[in-house]
Design a protein around this motif. Structure first.
Motif, mmCIF file in Angstrom:
data_model
loop_
_atom_site.group_PDB
_atom_site.id
_atom_site.type_symbol
_atom_site.label_atom_id
_atom_site.label_comp_id
_atom_site.label_asym_id
_atom_site.label_seq_id
_atom_site.Cartn_x
_atom_site.Cartn_y
_atom_site.Cartn_z
ATOM 1 N N ASN A 1 -5.262 -8.599 1.530
ATOM 2 C CA ASN A 1 -4.927 -7.188 1.723
ATOM 3 C C ASN A 1 -3.524 -7.038 2.298
ATOM 4 O O ASN A 1 -2.784 -6.119 1.927
ATOM 5 N N ALA A 2 -3.153 -7.951 3.212
ATOM 6 C CA ALA A 2 -1.798 -7.912 3.766
ATOM 7 C C ALA A 2 -0.773 -8.188 2.670
ATOM 8 O O ALA A 2 0.270 -7.521 2.590
ATOM 9 N N GLY B 1 -0.450 -5.182 0.529
ATOM 10 C CA GLY B 1 0.351 -4.173 1.223
ATOM 11 C C GLY B 1 1.837 -4.451 1.106
ATOM 12 O O GLY B 1 2.644 -3.537 0.886
ATOM 13 N N LYS B 2 2.203 -5.727 1.247
ATOM 14 C CA LYS B 2 3.609 -6.105 1.091
ATOM 15 C C LYS B 2 4.085 -5.817 -0.331
ATOM 16 O O LYS B 2 5.207 -5.346 -0.537
ATOM 17 N N LEU B 3 3.228 -6.101 -1.308
ATOM 18 C CA LEU B 3 3.589 -5.836 -2.706
ATOM 19 C C LEU B 3 3.810 -4.343 -2.934
ATOM 20 O O LEU B 3 4.755 -3.951 -3.621
ATOM 21 N N LEU B 4 2.963 -3.512 -2.356
ATOM 22 C CA LEU B 4 3.152 -2.065 -2.490
ATOM 23 C C LEU B 4 4.471 -1.620 -1.872
ATOM 24 O O LEU B 4 5.171 -0.765 -2.426
ATOM 25 N N GLU B 5 4.813 -2.207 -0.713
ATOM 26 C CA GLU B 5 6.086 -1.861 -0.073
ATOM 27 C C GLU B 5 7.267 -2.263 -0.949
ATOM 28 O O GLU B 5 8.224 -1.495 -1.107
ATOM 29 N N GLN C 1 -13.795 -13.431 4.972
ATOM 30 C CA GLN C 1 -13.248 -12.252 5.638
ATOM 31 C C GLN C 1 -11.770 -12.465 5.980
ATOM 32 O O GLN C 1 -10.947 -11.583 5.755
ATOM 33 N N LYS C 2 -11.433 -13.644 6.488
ATOM 34 C CA LYS C 2 -10.032 -13.937 6.813
ATOM 35 C C LYS C 2 -9.175 -13.930 5.546
ATOM 36 O O LYS C 2 -8.054 -13.408 5.550
#
Length: 168
Positions: A59-60, A63-67, A52-53
């Motif tokens: 996922n973080a 998210g950074k890659l999408l930004e 889970q961690k």
């Protein structure tokens, strides 16, 4: 002694000893199986928490890659708009060499077409296409670099997390 023949006493004694051994052996394995099930359940819970961690960290990173990709796309859109507006140009030669043949100059001055109406400082369609292709290559390179860096970061996070939890 009690009126029971000795061979029967030995048989009963052997059966009792074998039964005791068999019962102890059976209950010992049962206890061991229960302990193993408890240990397996504990290890499974630790693995679920670690997973889970790691998913949260991945996922973080995603998210950074999408930004980063969004920033690259915005830069490319701005560059494409500048190219279409003619604000970005390919470098032109600094010296124009005069031709020695006067017939070519006369022919060049009599040329008809879309380029004769253009001003000298305007970029041609082929220049714009070239600039757009270069901009696309640069943007794709930026996206690929960002994706590679995100992959490396995710790998390092997972490796560090697994090494810390003892799952080498």
């Amino acid at each position: 002694m009690f009126g029971i023949p000795l061979p029967w006493v030995l048989v009963v004694l052997c059966i009792t000893l074998f039964g005791t051994y068999r019962g102890g052996y059976h209950f010992g394995w049962s206890d061991r199986d229960k302990e193993m099930q408890i240990e397996i359940a504990r290890k499974n819970e630790e693995s679920r928490q670690t997973e889970q961690k790691l998913n949260e960290q991945l996922n973080a990173t995603a998210g950074k890659l999408l930004e980063v990709n969004d920033v690259v796309n915005k830069k490319q859109s701005a560059l494409d708009a500048a190219i279409r507006a003619g604000r970005v140009r390919l470098p032109s030669p600094s010296c124009v060499y005069p031709t020695k043949d006067s017939t070519t100059t006369a022919t060049n001055s009599e040329k008809t077409g879309s380029e004769s109406n253009r001003q000298v400082d305007q970029t041609s369609d082929s220049d714009r296409e070239t600039l757009a292709a270069i901009a696309e290559i640069v943007a794709q390179g930026d996206r690929n670099t960002a994706q590679l860096n995100a992959c490396i970061d995710a790998y390092e996070e997972v490796r560090t997390k697994l090494n810390q939890s003892g799952h080498e």
